[in-house]
Design an enzyme around this catalytic site. Structure first.
Site, PDB file in Angstrom:
ATOM      1  N   HIS A 207      -4.650  -7.614   0.013  1.00  0.00           N
ATOM      2  CA  HIS A 207      -3.794  -6.567   0.090  1.00  0.00           C
ATOM      3  C   HIS A 207      -3.396  -6.677   1.066  1.00  0.00           C
ATOM      4  O   HIS A 207      -2.177  -5.778   1.168  1.00  0.00           O
ATOM      5  CB  HIS A 207      -5.467  -5.531  -0.308  1.00  0.00           C
TER       6      HIS A 207
ATOM      7  N   ASP B 134       0.536  -1.051   0.060  1.00  0.00           N
ATOM      8  CA  ASP B 134      -0.103   0.199  -0.288  1.00  0.00           C
ATOM      9  C   ASP B 134       0.286   1.501   0.196  1.00  0.00           C
ATOM     10  O   ASP B 134       2.210   1.115  -0.688  1.00  0.00           O
ATOM     11  CB  ASP B 134      -1.527   0.307   1.036  1.00  0.00           C
TER      12      ASP B 134
ATOM     13  N   TYR C  83      -4.102  11.091   1.389  1.00  0.00           N
ATOM     14  CA  TYR C  83      -3.856  10.886  -0.419  1.00  0.00           C
ATOM     15  C   TYR C  83      -3.879  12.294  -0.981  1.00  0.00           C
ATOM     16  O   TYR C  83      -3.162  12.305  -2.617  1.00  0.00           O
ATOM     17  CB  TYR C  83      -5.439  10.120  -0.117  1.00  0.00           C
TER      18      TYR C  83
END
Length: 525
Positions: A501, A294, A444
């Site tokens: 993930h 990630d 982000y």
């Protein structure tokens, strides 16, 4: 270089001829060739070449000069070689510097570089506040047959909330979190949290290697609690560790968990990479292995691009390759029919096609949160920071479909098939008690506002030894042939048999084995 090397014996021969009194006659063609070569070198390095030519023409140099001339020629050649090679240096990301504390950076005084022990604590007040908020949970009935297609199934959410309120023991989980040593240190104006776990026993002849593990969103340092003992004490867990055991350093990204949130704008993965390099240096390490998935994948990649001399090896369980091109499009079109022609393996084909379903529709379905967090994170974050139930639904929905895409068809999202509710809620509680959901979402915006497709740094190649563990349920599959566009020195590329993930959280033994195999190969280089 060949001309210079060839000229030396010729000059020695002609010198001997002059001492014997035999002057000889040089053809006009040979003279013209020598003059052309002389003119070429005169243009490149005139001063050095003129000095050499003057000695050649005189034919009167002594034995001492006979040593100096070839030495000078070698020096000139070396200078030219250095000049040519200097244009092919490995590019790196500028490390730079930063300040993320409140207000302006202090003009005087050095930053406190101490390493301070830290312990996670809780209180009756904290738990009572949580319970009151859980008691006020407002239930919204889900659409019949919705499963997880609309997001977190509200009927299953009621079960999670009931467990959280009546059975989950936060005090017990705090003890679990504190089983590893925690620390704080101040870097660039903010407190950085990390755990540092050393092996309790090192067999004779075993090397201890520092390994930095970096988490992502919506995870935390807690993701690595299952894999840490496998890496620090592999023999106890039946792993073939070879000659290597690890001491593990696991930091919280600033703004996540118990690391202080940046007070300034534009805190991105480059700033994080720099801070983590400083952290490792502060701990006394000059060379170390790094691993991430990630955001951790991007941060550790940036670390390798920033200071390759400090990174002995880079291991990833997610690769960011977003750059598109005509060649890439052709590769996608041909790969389904003649995969060998574009460098795809059969396993690549199984994981990559049908292309539109797996690389467009699935990504669009799973990336709605990303657009919100990359544009207006504080708005949505405000509600999540105020409601523990909303926070749990938002985070745990990712642990469902990012673990296995097929889980969206199940009413419980398949969550308890891979994790326990205690594990899942402990991760949620780390966000809750630290009020870190908003700054974690801001990460982000800070990254995507500068680099919308996360490909800008791909122009800087990664030349450190790299290992890639490709888990089959990862959000997107990147074939090795594509990964090589950025990672120029792939030592291992493993098609993992299962997992998604959150690799360290879901399949810690598989990931630990892959890391060890990679490091063993690097150590043998």
């Amino acid at each position: 270089m060949d001309d210079v090397a060839g000229a030396v014996p010729e000059k020695r021969h002609r010198g001997r001829e002059s001492r014997r009194g035999d002057t000889g006659t040089v053809s006009s063609l040979g003279a013209a060739a020598r003059q052309a070569r002389a003119d070429m070198w005169r243009d490149v390095l005139p001063n050095a070449w003129e000095s050499i030519l003057s000695r050649i023409r005189s034919f009167e140099y002594s034995q001492k000069n006979a040593v100096l001339v070839p030495a000078a020629a070698l020096g000139v050649g070396g200078m030219l070689l250095y000049w040519l090679r200097s244009g092919h240096k490995i590019k790196t990301i500028d490390m730079g510097d930063g300040w993320w504390g409140p207000g302006e950076r202090p003009l005087k005084g050095k930053e406190d570089a101490s390493i301070r022990p830290f312990k996670i604590e809780t209180s009756d007040k904290e738990i009572e506040d949580l319970h009151q908020r859980l008691d006020r949970f407002r239930f919204t009935p889900h659409v019949e047959g919705a499963a997880f297609h609309y997001g977190f199934n509200s009927t299953y959410l009621r079960k999670v909330v009931a467990y959280w309120r009546n059975q989950f023991d936060w005090r017990k989980q705090v003890e679990v979190l504190n089983k590893y040593p925690h620390f704080h240190t101040t870097i660039e104006g903010i407190d950085i949290h990390f755990i540092h776990v050393k092996p309790s026993y090192v067999p004779h002849g075993r090397a201890v290697r520092p390994l930095l593990l970096v988490h992502g969103w919506p995870g935390s340092f807690y993701e690595f609690y299952k894999i840490i003992p496998l890496l620090t004490e592999p023999a106890k867990h039946g792993l073939n560790e070879g000659d290597v055991v690890f001491e593990v350093i696991c930091p919280s990204i600033p703004g996540y968990g118990f690391s202080e949130a940046p007070h300034q704008k534009e805190f991105d993965s480059i700033a994080t990479a720099r801070i983590f390099h400083k952290l490792m240096n502060r701990l006394g390490f000059r060379e170390y292995y790094i691993q991430g998935g990630d955001w951790g994948s991007r941060i550790t990649t940036n670390m390798a691009q920033m200071l390759p001399q400090s990174v002995k090896g880079l291991h990833l369980n997610l690769v960011f390759i977003a750059r598109q091109s005509l060649g890439r499009l052709i590769c996608i079109m041909l790969g389904a029919y003649v995969p060998w022609l574009v460098g795809f393996t059969r396993e690549d084909v199984r994981r990559f096609y049908p292309y539109m379903q797996k690389n467009v529709y699935d990504l669009l379905r799973e990336s709605g949160y990303m657009h919100i967090q990359a544009t207006k994170p504080d708005t949505a974050g405000c509600g999540l920071n105020d409601s523990p139930v909303g926070l749990a639904a938002y985070i745990l929905e990712k642990f469902s479909t990012w673990t296995d895409k097929s889980f969206l068809r199940q009413d419980d999202g398949g969550l308890e098939s891979k994790y326990s509710l205690d594990e899942l809620l402990t991760n949620v509680m780390i966000y809750w008690v630290t009020s870190s959901i908003v700054p974690s979402m801001r990460y982000y915006k800070e990254n995507f506002s500068k680099d919308p497709d996360l490909s800008a740094h791909n122009r800087v190649g990664v030349y450190v030894p790299t290992g890639i563990a490709a888990f089959p349920q990862e959000i997107a599959h990147v074939p090795r042939v594509w990964a090589k566009d950025v990672y120029k020195n792939i030592i291992t590329y493993s098609y993992m048999p299962r997992g998604g993930h959150f690799a360290a959280f879901e399949e810690p033994k598989l990931l630990a084995q892959d890391i060890m195999q990679f490091v063993q190969k690097v150590e043998q280089l």
